[in-house]
Motif scaffolding. Sequence first.
Motif, mmCIF file in Angstrom:
data_model
loop_
_atom_site.group_PDB
_atom_site.id
_atom_site.type_symbol
_atom_site.label_atom_id
_atom_site.label_comp_id
_atom_site.label_asym_id
_atom_site.label_seq_id
_atom_site.Cartn_x
_atom_site.Cartn_y
_atom_site.Cartn_z
ATOM 1 N N THR A 95 11.817 -19.771 -7.362
ATOM 2 C CA THR A 95 11.471 -18.979 -6.175
ATOM 3 C C THR A 95 12.691 -18.764 -5.269
ATOM 4 O O THR A 95 12.639 -17.928 -4.366
ATOM 5 N N ASP A 96 13.753 -19.514 -5.516
ATOM 6 C CA ASP A 96 14.987 -19.282 -4.760
ATOM 7 C C ASP A 96 15.549 -17.892 -5.061
ATOM 8 O O ASP A 96 16.304 -17.334 -4.253
ATOM 9 N N ASP A 97 15.210 -17.358 -6.226
ATOM 10 C CA ASP A 97 15.694 -16.032 -6.611
ATOM 11 C C ASP A 97 14.702 -14.922 -6.253
ATOM 12 O O ASP A 97 14.884 -13.771 -6.668
ATOM 13 N N LEU A 98 13.643 -15.280 -5.504
ATOM 14 C CA LEU A 98 12.633 -14.287 -5.144
ATOM 15 C C LEU A 98 13.302 -13.089 -4.475
ATOM 16 O O LEU A 98 13.993 -13.219 -3.467
ATOM 17 N N THR A 99 13.109 -11.917 -5.053
ATOM 18 C CA THR A 99 13.793 -10.702 -4.595
ATOM 19 C C THR A 99 12.780 -9.709 -4.058
ATOM 20 O O THR A 99 11.915 -9.229 -4.797
ATOM 21 N N ILE A 100 12.897 -9.409 -2.763
ATOM 22 C CA ILE A 100 12.009 -8.425 -2.134
ATOM 23 C C ILE A 100 12.886 -7.333 -1.533
ATOM 24 O O ILE A 100 13.413 -7.474 -0.424
ATOM 25 N N ALA A 101 13.086 -6.284 -2.298
ATOM 26 C CA ALA A 101 13.866 -5.148 -1.798
ATOM 27 C C ALA A 101 13.076 -4.442 -0.701
ATOM 28 O O ALA A 101 11.845 -4.450 -0.695
ATOM 29 N N TRP A 102 13.784 -3.808 0.250
ATOM 30 C CA TRP A 102 13.081 -3.152 1.359
ATOM 31 C C TRP A 102 12.176 -2.032 0.866
ATOM 32 O O TRP A 102 11.165 -1.697 1.509
ATOM 33 N N THR A 103 12.505 -1.490 -0.307
ATOM 34 C CA THR A 103 11.688 -0.401 -0.840
ATOM 35 C C THR A 103 10.320 -0.882 -1.334
ATOM 36 O O THR A 103 9.366 -0.104 -1.379
ATOM 37 N N THR A 104 10.234 -2.170 -1.687
ATOM 38 C CA THR A 104 8.975 -2.675 -2.258
ATOM 39 C C THR A 104 7.828 -2.648 -1.252
ATOM 40 O O THR A 104 6.785 -2.036 -1.513
ATOM 41 N N PRO A 105 7.974 -3.292 -0.061
ATOM 42 C CA PRO A 105 6.880 -3.170 0.912
ATOM 43 C C PRO A 105 6.689 -1.739 1.398
ATOM 44 O O PRO A 105 5.567 -1.332 1.692
ATOM 45 N N ALA A 106 7.793 -0.980 1.455
ATOM 46 C CA ALA A 106 7.669 0.419 1.887
ATOM 47 C C ALA A 106 6.806 1.210 0.909
ATOM 48 O O ALA A 106 5.922 1.981 1.319
ATOM 49 N N VAL A 107 7.055 1.010 -0.383
ATOM 50 C CA VAL A 107 6.257 1.706 -1.399
ATOM 51 C C VAL A 107 4.802 1.260 -1.328
ATOM 52 O O VAL A 107 3.877 2.087 -1.382
ATOM 53 N N GLY A 108 4.582 -0.060 -1.204
ATOM 54 C CA GLY A 108 3.214 -0.572 -1.137
ATOM 55 C C GLY A 108 2.451 -0.022 0.056
ATOM 56 O O GLY A 108 1.306 0.438 -0.070
ATOM 57 N N LEU A 109 3.094 -0.050 1.241
ATOM 58 C CA LEU A 109 2.438 0.455 2.452
ATOM 59 C C LEU A 109 2.173 1.950 2.355
ATOM 60 O O LEU A 109 1.069 2.421 2.656
ATOM 61 N N LEU A 110 3.186 2.695 1.929
ATOM 62 C CA LEU A 110 3.038 4.146 1.847
ATOM 63 C C LEU A 110 1.941 4.525 0.855
ATOM 64 O O LEU A 110 1.086 5.372 1.153
ATOM 65 N N GLY A 130 -0.606 2.692 -0.302
ATOM 66 C CA GLY A 130 -1.939 2.301 0.151
ATOM 67 C C GLY A 130 -2.470 3.194 1.247
ATOM 68 O O GLY A 130 -3.637 3.609 1.226
ATOM 69 N N ILE A 131 -1.627 3.519 2.211
ATOM 70 C CA ILE A 131 -2.070 4.350 3.341
ATOM 71 C C ILE A 131 -2.358 5.775 2.892
ATOM 72 O O ILE A 131 -3.398 6.350 3.233
ATOM 73 N N VAL A 132 -1.461 6.344 2.109
ATOM 74 C CA VAL A 132 -1.638 7.731 1.665
ATOM 75 C C VAL A 132 -2.885 7.873 0.805
ATOM 76 O O VAL A 132 -3.689 8.799 0.984
ATOM 77 N N VAL A 133 -3.069 6.948 -0.137
ATOM 78 C CA VAL A 133 -4.243 7.020 -1.015
ATOM 79 C C VAL A 133 -5.529 6.887 -0.201
ATOM 80 O O VAL A 133 -6.502 7.629 -0.420
ATOM 81 N N THR A 134 -5.548 5.982 0.756
ATOM 82 C CA THR A 134 -6.752 5.784 1.566
ATOM 83 C C THR A 134 -7.070 7.019 2.402
ATOM 84 O O THR A 134 -8.222 7.466 2.460
ATOM 85 N N VAL A 135 -6.065 7.581 3.056
ATOM 86 C CA VAL A 135 -6.290 8.763 3.905
ATOM 87 C C VAL A 135 -6.722 9.957 3.058
ATOM 88 O O VAL A 135 -7.639 10.706 3.430
ATOM 89 N N LEU A 136 -6.081 10.142 1.912
ATOM 90 C CA LEU A 136 -6.473 11.258 1.044
ATOM 91 C C LEU A 136 -7.901 11.090 0.534
ATOM 92 O O LEU A 136 -8.663 12.060 0.434
ATOM 93 N N ALA A 137 -8.271 9.843 0.194
ATOM 94 C CA ALA A 137 -9.628 9.601 -0.293
ATOM 95 C C ALA A 137 -10.657 9.890 0.787
ATOM 96 O O ALA A 137 -11.785 10.320 0.497
ATOM 97 N N ALA A 138 -10.285 9.665 2.058
ATOM 98 C CA ALA A 138 -11.226 9.896 3.166
ATOM 99 C C ALA A 138 -11.239 11.338 3.634
ATOM 100 O O ALA A 138 -12.054 11.698 4.502
ATOM 101 N N TYR A 139 -10.374 12.175 3.084
ATOM 102 C CA TYR A 139 -10.256 13.551 3.598
ATOM 103 C C TYR A 139 -11.544 14.343 3.403
ATOM 104 O O TYR A 139 -12.012 15.041 4.310
#
Length: 859
Positions: free
Chosen positions: A357-372, A374-383
Amino acid sequence: MTVMKTSMRNFFAHKGRMALSAIAVLLSVAFVTGTLVFTDTMGTTFDKLFAATSSDVTVSAKGASDSGETQSDNGKPPVMPASVVDKVGGADGVKSAEGTVFSTSVTVVDADKDNLSPTSGAPTIVGNWNANDARTMKISSGNAPRGPDQIVVDADTADKHDLKLGDEIGVISAVGTHEAKVSGIAEFQVTNPGAAIFYLDTETAQKALVGERGVYTNVNITAANGFTDAQVKKNVSAELGGAYKVQTAKEIADANAKDVGEFMSVMKYAMLGFAGIAFLVGIFLIINTFSMLVAQRTREIGLMRAIGSSRGQVNRSVLVEALLLGVFGSVLGVAGGVGLAVGLMKLMSATGMNLSTDDLTIAWTTPAVGLLLGIVVTVLAAYVPARRAGKVSPMAALRDAGAPLDAKAGLVRAVIGLLLTGAGGYCLYLASAAAKASEGSMWLGGGIVLSLIGFVVIGPLLAGAVVRVLGAVLLRAFGPVGRMAERNALRNPRRTGATGAALMIGLALVACLSVVGSSMVASATDQLDKTVGTDFIIQSDTGQLITPQAVKAAKSAEGVKNVTEYKWTQADFTTPDGKTLKETAITAADPSYATDLATEVVAGKLADAYRPDSMSVHEKFAEDHGVELGSKIAVDFKDGRTADLTVRAITSSDVVIDAGAMYTSIDTMAKYVPADRMPLDQLLFASAKEGQEAAAYKSLKDALHDYPQYEVRDQTDYKEALKGQIDQLLNMIYGLLALAIIVAILGVVNTLALSVVERTREIGLMRAIGLSRRQLRRMIRLESVVIALFGALLGLGLGMGWGATAQQLLALEGLKVLDIPWPTIIGVFIGSAFVGLFAALVPAFRAGRMNVLNAIATE
């Protein structure tokens, strides 16, 4: 009241109803985020490993790959003379040069002849203890190997197999078996990728792995101060005159990273594909949730419109609720994804690949992709529900307790659904009628996509008919409660269709893969029965070549009539049409192979291909290159000379076993390839003497006891092993599909929960006129079962259609047997009923606890 305040009030007023939709978003985002974090961490781990284990510059023997691996068809690593070390040591910029020798074509056993190789697929490496390894390995107990009877083992392997100092170990290579005792245990100073590593002293390693002293597979070079690796490489290359491969540490690390990266990419995109399926299923859940919430708030929306709210404000209010849901679910999903990645790392460590776990790598793009995502899919589904809310008129809302259904929209939906389904069916028909698998695969892909979308769109239309049939078969036995459950499921076909579609997607893929896997096993079994005439097949499940010692042991087994050797190598073919085909596969076997495998022959006799300076080709090769019986083909054997071989037989290209193989005899190959470069056997075939099959089977197993890397199988064993391999792959895929099915179950739970709220007054009235709590809970459970079975019927039917079409394409490759795994299909269908029961537990419990008077008073 502002749009934001309204949205916040509604969101928290229905927070319980939003929870399941949020869980769907959470799971889907977690799967995406976890996949990205896990693969990035593995990349970081291997990058550190390659950087730590590579010397500044490495010289490799001829035949070495770009990643530095030096294995060959004869089981012995290609080597260079010891003089290369002295020559390299004198090059400008070289501080030190050390010769090393290692091999991965080895098996290591303990005193009981149990295999010490990793079961994870990682390599077993045996080499000499050298200064470069001393940088990354620290001997924690005992000492480095100091003679032929001493060997060092890595700490992870020692722990796994309970090895201690003084324990006996055998190293099995193409040269023979070398026995030694554990003199030391070495701990990794970098992350262990799962390999089992053993060290001998240099002279012993040369003798045990190559069979001769004074040779090396690699030379590790340390650059002097003031010289870059690139400068040292240039100077060493000039000194050696291009006779060997010279690489810097970065070049080897990049080559290794590329090899690992290709595997990681396949794994990453496969997992992301399943995450996409889960997202698709989650869309149905979100659409259902917001559709029902909008319907339940019709009067509220009408009042908002009556006091001046515009369509756009109502629309935005619902979308803001979806945004809140997307943000909430996605944030938790990103956190859950990191936890999932850590869990996967622990799981990999349990299988032997230790990831820190010392090598655990979380690039800034990973949470950005996950958030984007999840939010986009949810909003589109509710449209769509939001748009429907905006269309509610003030007067219609004040008059009606629910949102009016648009009959015209329903008709348009039905027409579009029928057109899409018809187009998908036609594509599947074209795929099944294709003459080439490559052409048919495109039609198959299009058919799957179109038919899936078509079934989703047409789901409400199918719901009415299918639910009535299920009701007649299953629910009528439950009397009035069963009829009410049926009517509840039919009350809103759009909702039932969307809920069933969520389950349909996962089960369609399960059914399709089950049909394909079962058909592959049945086809291969059929081919084995028709073509394989030998009694036993001997091979390594990990791809290890069969050593001469093991071949000798097999031939000495009692009750064995003959053992057929089977070798494979590459050669450059020059055909009669003047073309030269580089690195073309050619198979060499004993003449008895012509009876061991009854390959269909379209011209000549296969037995003649085993005559001196003779060979066979397959039909397609003959057509492409103008080859006929009696034609001469110049075959330039790898590591050997060129032979002019006469074509004595032309085999069918329409086979499964040994498809595309071109045969010659081992004697012919031995004539043109030096004995020390002859490839080892890929596998052996053995036939028992008449009436001695059982005795020969036992005798072969006993004879190969000292070689645990090889499996002795009769035809029944071989079929079971084949089925086991396919089942293992399918089980892994089913495990990944389980995420989508879990999300679908959440959809059923949410639909029922919201449906109970929607029918609060109705439930109160039924309770008032005599419906018991038990009957009420049964009604809701039966409704859930019908919805689940509706989705299962659509999914299994669709999936079997896809699978049958895919099998028609496989038939073009020789897999001609279509096998429907009815036990699996029936088991999944019955399991869907239990899914429905499980999904109804909480909604049914809550409905049963309702206060009757309060429920009746609800508007």
